[in-house]
Structures are given as structure tokens and as C-alpha cells.
Design a protein around this motif. Structure first.
Motif, PDB file in Angstrom:
ATOM      1  N   GLU A   7      22.993  38.212 -48.895  1.00  0.00           N
ATOM      2  CA  GLU A   7      23.163  37.404 -50.109  1.00  0.00           C
ATOM      3  C   GLU A   7      24.491  37.687 -50.775  1.00  0.00           C
ATOM      4  O   GLU A   7      25.009  38.794 -50.717  1.00  0.00           O
ATOM      5  N   MET A   8      25.010  36.670 -51.453  1.00  0.00           N
ATOM      6  CA  MET A   8      26.225  36.858 -52.246  1.00  0.00           C
ATOM      7  C   MET A   8      25.910  37.811 -53.397  1.00  0.00           C
ATOM      8  O   MET A   8      24.874  37.675 -54.035  1.00  0.00           O
ATOM      9  N   GLN A   9      26.820  38.722 -53.642  1.00  0.00           N
ATOM     10  CA  GLN A   9      26.704  39.634 -54.783  1.00  0.00           C
ATOM     11  C   GLN A   9      27.929  39.470 -55.658  1.00  0.00           C
ATOM     12  O   GLN A   9      29.053  39.437 -55.151  1.00  0.00           O
ATOM     13  N   ILE A  10      27.694  39.385 -56.964  1.00  0.00           N
ATOM     14  CA  ILE A  10      28.794  39.290 -57.923  1.00  0.00           C
ATOM     15  C   ILE A  10      28.900  40.634 -58.617  1.00  0.00           C
ATOM     16  O   ILE A  10      27.923  41.129 -59.174  1.00  0.00           O
ATOM     17  N   ARG A  11      30.095  41.228 -58.564  1.00  0.00           N
ATOM     18  CA  ARG A  11      30.304  42.574 -59.115  1.00  0.00           C
ATOM     19  C   ARG A  11      31.474  42.588 -60.090  1.00  0.00           C
ATOM     20  O   ARG A  11      32.481  41.913 -59.867  1.00  0.00           O
ATOM     21  N   LEU A  12      31.344  43.408 -61.130  1.00  0.00           N
ATOM     22  CA  LEU A  12      32.521  43.709 -61.953  1.00  0.00           C
ATOM     23  C   LEU A  12      33.522  44.403 -61.039  1.00  0.00           C
ATOM     24  O   LEU A  12      33.134  45.163 -60.156  1.00  0.00           O
ATOM     25  N   ASP A  13      34.786  44.134 -61.243  1.00  0.00           N
ATOM     26  CA  ASP A  13      35.792  44.667 -60.337  1.00  0.00           C
ATOM     27  C   ASP A  13      36.950  45.255 -61.130  1.00  0.00           C
ATOM     28  O   ASP A  13      37.361  44.691 -62.143  1.00  0.00           O
ATOM     29  N   ASP A  14      37.485  46.368 -60.646  1.00  0.00           N
ATOM     30  CA  ASP A  14      38.614  47.016 -61.319  1.00  0.00           C
ATOM     31  C   ASP A  14      39.963  46.589 -60.737  1.00  0.00           C
ATOM     32  O   ASP A  14      41.007  47.112 -61.130  1.00  0.00           O
ATOM     33  N   LEU A  15      39.955  45.664 -59.790  1.00  0.00           N
ATOM     34  CA  LEU A  15      41.169  45.110 -59.177  1.00  0.00           C
ATOM     35  C   LEU A  15      41.967  46.145 -58.387  1.00  0.00           C
ATOM     36  O   LEU A  15      43.161  45.975 -58.165  1.00  0.00           O
ATOM     37  N   ALA A  16      41.322  47.211 -57.939  1.00  0.00           N
ATOM     38  CA  ALA A  16      42.026  48.262 -57.214  1.00  0.00           C
ATOM     39  C   ALA A  16      41.979  48.075 -55.698  1.00  0.00           C
ATOM     40  O   ALA A  16      42.827  48.601 -54.990  1.00  0.00           O
ATOM     41  N   GLY A  17      41.007  47.323 -55.207  1.00  0.00           N
ATOM     42  CA  GLY A  17      40.820  47.201 -53.770  1.00  0.00           C
ATOM     43  C   GLY A  17      41.859  46.326 -53.086  1.00  0.00           C
ATOM     44  O   GLY A  17      42.381  45.380 -53.680  1.00  0.00           O
ATOM     45  N   PRO A  18      42.175  46.626 -51.829  1.00  0.00           N
ATOM     46  CA  PRO A  18      43.164  45.835 -51.110  1.00  0.00           C
ATOM     47  C   PRO A  18      42.726  44.383 -50.892  1.00  0.00           C
ATOM     48  O   PRO A  18      43.566  43.480 -50.861  1.00  0.00           O
ATOM     49  N   GLU A  19      41.424  44.142 -50.764  1.00  0.00           N
ATOM     50  CA  GLU A  19      40.945  42.775 -50.538  1.00  0.00           C
ATOM     51  C   GLU A  19      41.240  41.882 -51.737  1.00  0.00           C
ATOM     52  O   GLU A  19      41.723  40.763 -51.575  1.00  0.00           O
ATOM     53  N   ILE A  20      40.968  42.375 -52.945  1.00  0.00           N
ATOM     54  CA  ILE A  20      41.189  41.535 -54.128  1.00  0.00           C
ATOM     55  C   ILE A  20      42.685  41.389 -54.398  1.00  0.00           C
ATOM     56  O   ILE A  20      43.141  40.324 -54.805  1.00  0.00           O
ATOM     57  N   ARG A  21      43.439  42.433 -54.120  1.00  0.00           N
ATOM     58  CA  ARG A  21      44.901  42.317 -54.275  1.00  0.00           C
ATOM     59  C   ARG A  21      45.440  41.205 -53.374  1.00  0.00           C
ATOM     60  O   ARG A  21      46.234  40.373 -53.796  1.00  0.00           O
ATOM     61  N   ALA A  22      44.982  41.182 -52.118  1.00  0.00           N
ATOM     62  CA  ALA A  22      45.450  40.161 -51.166  1.00  0.00           C
ATOM     63  C   ALA A  22      45.025  38.763 -51.615  1.00  0.00           C
ATOM     64  O   ALA A  22      45.815  37.820 -51.551  1.00  0.00           O
TER      65      ALA A  22
END
Length: 158
Positions: A7-22
Motif C-alpha cells: 500500500e501507498m504510505q504517506i510520511r512526513l519527510d525531512d528532505l534528507a534522503g537521496p530519493e526526494i532530493r532527486a
């Protein structure tokens, strides 16, 4: 029988991960490709880390599907920012899921209104239709925005 997908999961994110940066770098590049200079209102990572912004990512298993953010304009008015679905996952309801989460959070904060800016060009028509399906209506420029033929402004009473 088809194997079930996680299932899709929606998470709060700190923008530190390489995936979100990309994903955000691709988002900014795309906005600059299709919008004229001075008409790109997408936020970079530093601006998304400001205290007035809450940022979510959408995941399935270990794969990033998309993102979205809520920026507080005032104690009663929020703004939808940084809505993006990765190209590989378009048409799967990712944007719909994160927009639903943003609206839930805006209501939990007792905002009276939620607004957004999106592009006016053909590439932005799917986004405009999504927002309209959630009850957003066209409005005048709000906050620090100014009228711009390349922008569409929308708002929703909560």
C-alpha cells in the motif's frame, strides 16, 4: 492471481534522503523547462525546510512515488506546494492521495482556506483538473504572488 502490491504510505519527510532530493531536482528542472523565467514558483529544498512548511512523501515499499507540502501563509490560510509524482507512477492516484493528506492537515490546523498556484500551460491541465475535483476554484493572486499569465491561482474554503 496477481501478487498484491504494498500500500501507498504517506510520511512526513525531512528532505534528507537521496530519493526526494532527486525528485525535487527533477521537479525544479522541469518547471524551468516549461515555464518562463520569473514564473517558476516551485520551492527548492532549503525553502521547503522552513518552519512554515510541512512536507510529505508518498512511498510504496522502498520506492518514492511522489510528494507534496503545506505552507502556512497565516494562522487561517495554507498553501499547497511542491506537488509532484514521479514519472514512473503517474496515473496511480499518488497526487490525489497526498493532496487528500494536505487538506486533512489544513482542516486539523483550523485553516479557513487553502490556496495554490499552478501553471497555465497545457502541461499543467492535469494538475488543474485534480485541484478542481477537490473543490478548488479559480481566484485572484494571493499572498505575495502577482498576476501572471503563466500562473493559475486556485483556492478552497475549508
Amino acid at each position: 492471481m496477481k501478487p498484491s502490491r504494498p500500500e501507498m504510505q504517506i510520511r512526513l519527510d525531512d528532505l534528507a534522503g537521496p530519493e526526494i532530493r532527486a525528485l525535487l531536482e527533477a521537479h525544479l528542472r522541469n518547471m524551468h523547462e516549461i515555464s518562463p523565467p520569473g514564473s517558476v514558483h516551485a520551492l527548492d529544498i532549503d525553502k521547503l525546510r522552513q518552519p512554515d512548511v510541512t512536507f510529505w512523501t508518498v512511498w510504496e515499499g522502498g520506492e518514492l512515488l511522489g510528494c507534496g507540502a503545506l505552507r502556512e501563509i497565516s494562522p487561517k490560510h495554507g498553501e499547497v506546494k511542491s506537488m509532484r509524482t514521479s514519472d514512473a507512477h503517474r496515473g496511480r492516484g499518488v497526487a490525489r492521495a497526498v493532496l487528500h493528506r494536505i487538506i486533512e492537515e489544513a482542516r486539523a490546523r483550523s485553516y479557513d482556506r487553502l490556496s495554490l498556484e499552478t501553471g497555465s500551460m497545457k502541461a499543467f491541465e492535469p494538475a488543474q483538473k485534480l485541484y478542481e475535483s477537490f473543490g478548488f476554484m479559480h481566484c485572484a493572486a494571493f499572498g505575495s504572488y502577482v498576476d501572471d499569465p503563466y500562473s493559475v491561482f486556485m483556492t478552497k474554503s475549508l
